[in-house]
Design a protein around this motif. Sequence first.
Motif, mmCIF file in Angstrom:
data_model
loop_
_atom_site.group_PDB
_atom_site.id
_atom_site.type_symbol
_atom_site.label_atom_id
_atom_site.label_comp_id
_atom_site.label_asym_id
_atom_site.label_seq_id
_atom_site.Cartn_x
_atom_site.Cartn_y
_atom_site.Cartn_z
ATOM 1 N N THR A 239 -2.358 14.565 -9.106
ATOM 2 C CA THR A 239 -1.199 13.565 -9.066
ATOM 3 C C THR A 239 -1.600 12.106 -9.072
ATOM 4 N N LEU A 240 -1.418 11.314 -10.098
ATOM 5 C CA LEU A 240 -1.876 9.912 -9.875
ATOM 6 C C LEU A 240 -0.459 9.160 -9.916
ATOM 7 N N LYS A 241 -0.328 8.260 -8.848
ATOM 8 C CA LYS A 241 0.558 7.215 -8.631
ATOM 9 C C LYS A 241 -0.089 5.812 -8.682
ATOM 10 N N VAL A 242 0.532 5.000 -9.699
ATOM 11 C CA VAL A 242 -0.019 3.770 -9.666
ATOM 12 C C VAL A 242 1.141 2.782 -9.549
ATOM 13 N N TYR A 243 0.942 1.774 -8.545
ATOM 14 C CA TYR A 243 1.959 0.912 -8.204
ATOM 15 C C TYR A 243 1.837 -0.440 -8.738
ATOM 16 N N PRO A 244 2.828 -0.948 -9.257
ATOM 17 C CA PRO A 244 2.818 -2.379 -9.813
ATOM 18 C C PRO A 244 2.241 -3.372 -8.416
ATOM 19 N N ASP A 245 1.618 -4.224 -8.898
ATOM 20 C CA ASP A 245 1.181 -5.082 -8.002
ATOM 21 C C ASP A 245 0.934 -4.794 -6.417
ATOM 22 N N LYS A 246 0.428 -3.857 -6.419
ATOM 23 C CA LYS A 246 0.167 -3.281 -4.932
ATOM 24 C C LYS A 246 -1.025 -3.930 -4.379
ATOM 25 N N PRO A 247 -0.896 -4.239 -3.105
ATOM 26 C CA PRO A 247 -2.225 -4.877 -2.445
ATOM 27 C C PRO A 247 -3.480 -4.030 -2.029
ATOM 28 N N HIS A 248 -4.463 -4.172 -1.679
ATOM 29 C CA HIS A 248 -5.102 -3.151 -1.333
ATOM 30 C C HIS A 248 -5.044 -2.734 0.070
ATOM 31 N N SER A 249 -4.108 -1.717 0.273
ATOM 32 C CA SER A 249 -3.770 -1.185 1.657
ATOM 33 C C SER A 249 -3.068 0.105 1.321
ATOM 34 N N ILE A 250 -2.748 0.645 2.257
ATOM 35 C CA ILE A 250 -1.911 2.026 2.220
ATOM 36 C C ILE A 250 -0.405 1.858 2.585
ATOM 37 N N TRP A 251 0.378 2.126 1.680
ATOM 38 C CA TRP A 251 1.899 2.055 1.911
ATOM 39 C C TRP A 251 2.608 3.224 2.489
ATOM 40 N N GLN A 252 3.561 3.020 3.076
ATOM 41 C CA GLN A 252 4.137 4.350 3.711
ATOM 42 C C GLN A 252 4.584 5.240 2.527
ATOM 43 N N GLU A 253 5.209 5.095 1.513
ATOM 44 C CA GLU A 253 5.432 5.842 0.570
ATOM 45 C C GLU A 253 4.121 6.882 0.183
ATOM 46 N N GLU A 254 2.963 6.203 0.118
ATOM 47 C CA GLU A 254 1.697 6.841 -0.186
ATOM 48 C C GLU A 254 1.476 8.172 0.799
ATOM 49 N N ILE A 255 1.731 7.724 2.060
ATOM 50 C CA ILE A 255 1.563 8.546 3.028
ATOM 51 C C ILE A 255 2.859 9.745 3.033
ATOM 52 N N GLU A 256 3.571 9.328 2.564
ATOM 53 C CA GLU A 256 4.691 10.312 2.531
ATOM 54 C C GLU A 256 4.558 11.355 1.050
ATOM 55 N N LEU A 257 3.877 10.715 0.130
ATOM 56 C CA LEU A 257 3.589 11.536 -0.970
ATOM 57 C C LEU A 257 2.348 12.544 -0.719
ATOM 58 N N ALA A 258 1.423 12.262 0.329
ATOM 59 C CA ALA A 258 0.327 13.104 0.737
ATOM 60 C C ALA A 258 1.114 14.324 1.145
ATOM 61 N N GLY A 259 2.114 14.371 2.371
ATOM 62 C CA GLY A 259 2.731 15.618 2.735
ATOM 63 C C GLY A 259 3.588 16.248 1.787
ATOM 64 N N SER A 260 4.116 15.666 0.634
ATOM 65 C CA SER A 260 4.681 16.827 -0.501
ATOM 66 C C SER A 260 3.544 17.299 -1.522
ATOM 67 N N VAL A 261 2.735 16.371 -1.755
ATOM 68 C CA VAL A 261 1.745 16.696 -2.878
ATOM 69 C C VAL A 261 0.537 17.557 -2.410
ATOM 70 N N VAL A 262 0.050 17.133 -1.466
ATOM 71 C CA VAL A 262 -1.096 18.077 -0.919
ATOM 72 C C VAL A 262 -0.905 19.006 0.329
ATOM 73 N N PHE A 263 -0.378 18.486 1.466
ATOM 74 C CA PHE A 263 -0.307 19.278 2.632
ATOM 75 C C PHE A 263 0.622 20.235 2.646
ATOM 76 N N ASN A 264 1.675 20.148 1.836
ATOM 77 C CA ASN A 264 2.844 21.268 1.524
ATOM 78 C C ASN A 264 2.705 21.847 0.165
ATOM 79 N N ALA A 265 1.805 21.815 -0.489
ATOM 80 C CA ALA A 265 1.434 22.214 -2.006
ATOM 81 C C ALA A 265 1.379 23.655 -1.685
#
Length: 208
Positions: free
Chosen positions: A182-208
Amino acid sequence: MYTHQNNYTAAGTPAAQAKAALVMLHGRGGSAADIIRLANVFNLKDTAIYAPEATNNSWYPYSFMAPEQQNQPALDSALEQIGALVEKIEQEGIASEHIYFAGFSQGACLTLEYVARNAKRYGGAIAYTGGLIGERLVTDRYKGDFSGTPILITTGDHDAHVPLKRVEESVEVLEGLGANVTLKVYPDKPHSIWQEEIELAGSVVFNA
């Protein structure tokens, strides 16, 4: 040039009681203590957590897209350190299909490089802003079969350190080895980790 020691911080459930393990790789200038805080946000249960520590807080000295020899012997040493830790986890009774990986930036690149060179069924992998390593991709060193392992890669469309083209090339290689990417590309995202990315990990990887 430097090599790495087998130093790591452990947290979460002791391996003897754990049902899964998570290997976390910090970015350049970061530390095991930094990245392991992310595990608290993931809110995992029954998981042994390991965060290796890089010598000089950097896994390799130059850009992940520099000529590979410029990053040696540090790069090979870093990959060996991860391999030794994975072997330790398996010896403690946690099979590879229950081992997860997560990394940010330089740690994300290293995460993808390790799993692609050692493809098999893992629990999953998360790469927050990263791609496979090298001035160009040497695809014949990526071997094995992920057997549907879920891999999440997130990045910005114009990240200053990780070109989107390399991320897309990496996705192609990983999918060719049988990963469910699963590739998620964010427009104009800074070089950091956003909350949405953390939540994505839960649904895409840990609960896969």
